[in-house]
Design an enzyme around this catalytic site. Structure first.
Site, PDB file in Angstrom:
ATOM      1  N   CYS A 125       0.839  -1.209   0.000  1.00 60.89           N
ATOM      2  CA  CYS A 125       0.000   0.000   0.000  1.00 60.89           C
ATOM      3  C   CYS A 125       0.870   1.255   0.000  1.00 60.89           C
ATOM      4  CB  CYS A 125      -0.996   0.009   1.157  1.00 60.89           C
ATOM      5  SG  CYS A 125      -2.336   1.219   0.873  1.00 60.89           S
ATOM      6  N   ASP A 194      -4.015   1.391   9.721  1.00 61.81           N
ATOM      7  CA  ASP A 194      -5.214   2.213   9.875  1.00 61.81           C
ATOM      8  C   ASP A 194      -5.727   2.138  11.302  1.00 61.81           C
ATOM      9  OD1 ASP A 194      -5.220   1.862   6.813  1.00 61.81           O
ATOM     10  OD2 ASP A 194      -6.717   3.395   7.249  1.00 61.81           O
TER      11      ASP A 194
HETATM   12  C1  RUB Z   1      -4.242   3.289   3.207  1.00 63.75           C
HETATM   13  C2  RUB Z   1      -3.509   2.292   4.037  1.00 63.75           C
HETATM   14  C3  RUB Z   1      -2.241   2.775   4.690  1.00 63.75           C
HETATM   15  C4  RUB Z   1      -2.586   3.275   6.105  1.00 63.75           C
HETATM   16  C5  RUB Z   1      -1.402   3.990   6.743  1.00 63.75           C
HETATM   17  O1  RUB Z   1      -5.503   2.827   2.763  1.00 63.75           O
HETATM   18  O2  RUB Z   1      -3.933   1.181   4.240  1.00 63.75           O
HETATM   19  O3  RUB Z   1      -1.326   1.726   4.789  1.00 63.75           O
HETATM   20  O4  RUB Z   1      -3.675   4.170   6.062  1.00 63.75           O
HETATM   21  O5  RUB Z   1      -1.088   5.122   5.966  1.00 63.75           O
HETATM   22  P1  RUB Z   1      -6.400   3.781   1.835  1.00 63.75           P
HETATM   23  P2  RUB Z   1      -0.314   6.385   6.595  1.00 63.75           P
HETATM   24  O6  RUB Z   1      -5.592   4.077   0.614  1.00 63.75           O
HETATM   25  O7  RUB Z   1      -7.625   2.984   1.574  1.00 63.75           O
HETATM   26  O8  RUB Z   1      -6.694   5.034   2.646  1.00 63.75           O
HETATM   27  O9  RUB Z   1       0.947   5.854   7.196  1.00 63.75           O
HETATM   28  O10 RUB Z   1      -0.067   7.273   5.429  1.00 63.75           O
HETATM   29  O11 RUB Z   1      -1.208   6.994   7.622  1.00 63.75           O
END
Ligand code: RUB
Length: 318
Positions: A125, A194
């Site tokens: 991701c 998340d």
């Molecule tokens: C984003 C996702 C990220 C976490 C952490 O999912 O799973 O790994 O949110 O991100 P989506 P961060 O694209 O569905 O929002 O470290 O940037 O908070």
């Protein structure tokens, strides 16, 4: 940006990633508080509560969102009049935004120390904190390379490879199902989160649990980079994290689905990785084993069990 505009951008994923969502909500609440034209404190509080609800309802899984909103709304707690409420809320919002940015920077520093010279890292991701660790390791002179997954169906991997490329980091781009084929070339997995539950499970982009399972089987360590506001206080009282299921169009166009009447598309956006698959969670308060999640919830989030007990007792009254 107004509250409805911010809410729409979070829903449509123009603003995405748990940390960015949380900061966008704090900015929207602050700007709303500044712009609100009301005559007294009760109307201000009621309007702000409505705005808070709109924002929290946008995406159900990223706990950073209700946590950020809760932190900002506490600015109203001891206000004595309208001006006091407005300035209290703005102070809390600015404080949250600033501490969130510091958290991302600190996690990058702490996480980078777990990356050795010569390491190959796999990430799944697009997480700003996970990428922060990787980029900081590269910046500090370590020779590293990365495997980045595609991340079906929304292809957040495209954002990841652009960021890694711009940082000058050698990167292999693979489809999600190729993780098992390359895991023996990988020294460390780093992902974001998340939500982190009280038992140390990590909720992150769909496919993270599969990556983790593959890493465990191959004896590859897995680190989760997560700010403390991604820990989920309500899991203390048994509340489960809701996994967002997004529209089928993201996976299969309607024109094709119409020809397949017996086929249902399922599109959960996140999954749950059990604590025992995770070696370490790197937070701005330091690196912890996942089993220490409760300590973060109690010490850092300003929620205590008394707050829950009070609300539970109230709801038990006839
Ligand atoms: C984003 C996702 C990220 C976490 C952490 O999912 O799973 O790994 O949110 O991100 P989506 P961060 O694209 O569905 O929002 O470290 O940037 O908070």
């Amino acid at each position: 940006m107004s509250v409805p505009e911010t809410a729409e951008k979070i829903k449509s994923m123009e603003i995405r990633g748990a940390g960015r969502i949380a900061r966008a909500a704090a900015v929207a609440l602050r700007d709303h508080a500044i712009a609100l034209n009301v005559k007294d404190q009760p109307s201000f509080t009621a309007e702000m509560e409505r705005a808070a609800e709109t924002l929290v309802a946008t995406r159900p899984t990223a706990v950073s969102l209700p946590n950020a909103v809760h932190i900002v709304m506490r600015g109203l707690d001891r206000a004595t009049d309208l001006d006091d409420a407005r300035s209290g809320l703005c102070r809390r919002a600015d404080g949250f935004i600033q501490s969130s940015r510091h958290a991302v920077e600190n996690i990058a520093q702490f996480g980078a120390r777990h990356i050795r010279d010569g390491d190959t890292i796999l990430t799944h991701c697009n997480s700003e904190v996970a990428l922060g660790c990787i980029i900081e390791a590269h910046r500090s002179g370590k020779e590293i390379s990365v495997f980045a997954t595609e991340v079906r169906p929304r292809n957040q991997g495209y954002i990841t490879i652009r960021t890694l490329n711009d940082a000058g980091i050698r990167t292999n781009f693979i489809v999600d199902s190729a993780v098992r084929s390359f895991i023996h070339d990988v020294d460390l997995v780093i992902v974001g989160a998340d939500a982190v539950t009280v038992n140390g499970s990590v909720v992150n982009k769909i496919g993270t649990a599969q990556v983790a399972h593959t890493a465990v089987e191959a004896r590859v360590n897995m680190i989760v980079a997560a700010e403390t506001y991604k820990f989920a206080p309500r899991t203390i009282i048994g509340e489960l994290i809701r996994i967002e299921e997004r529209p089928p169009e993201e996976v299969l166009p309607e024109a094709i689905r119409k020809t397949l009447p017996h086929v249902t598309v399922r599109n959960p956006a996140f999954d749950v990785t059990p604590a025992e698959y995770i070696d370490l969670i790197v937070t701005e308060a330091g690196a912890i084993p996942p089993q220490m999640a409760y300590v973060i919830i109690r010490e850092y989030l300003g929620w205590d069990i008394g707050e829950f007990q009070r609300s539970l007792e109230l709801s038990h009254q006839p």
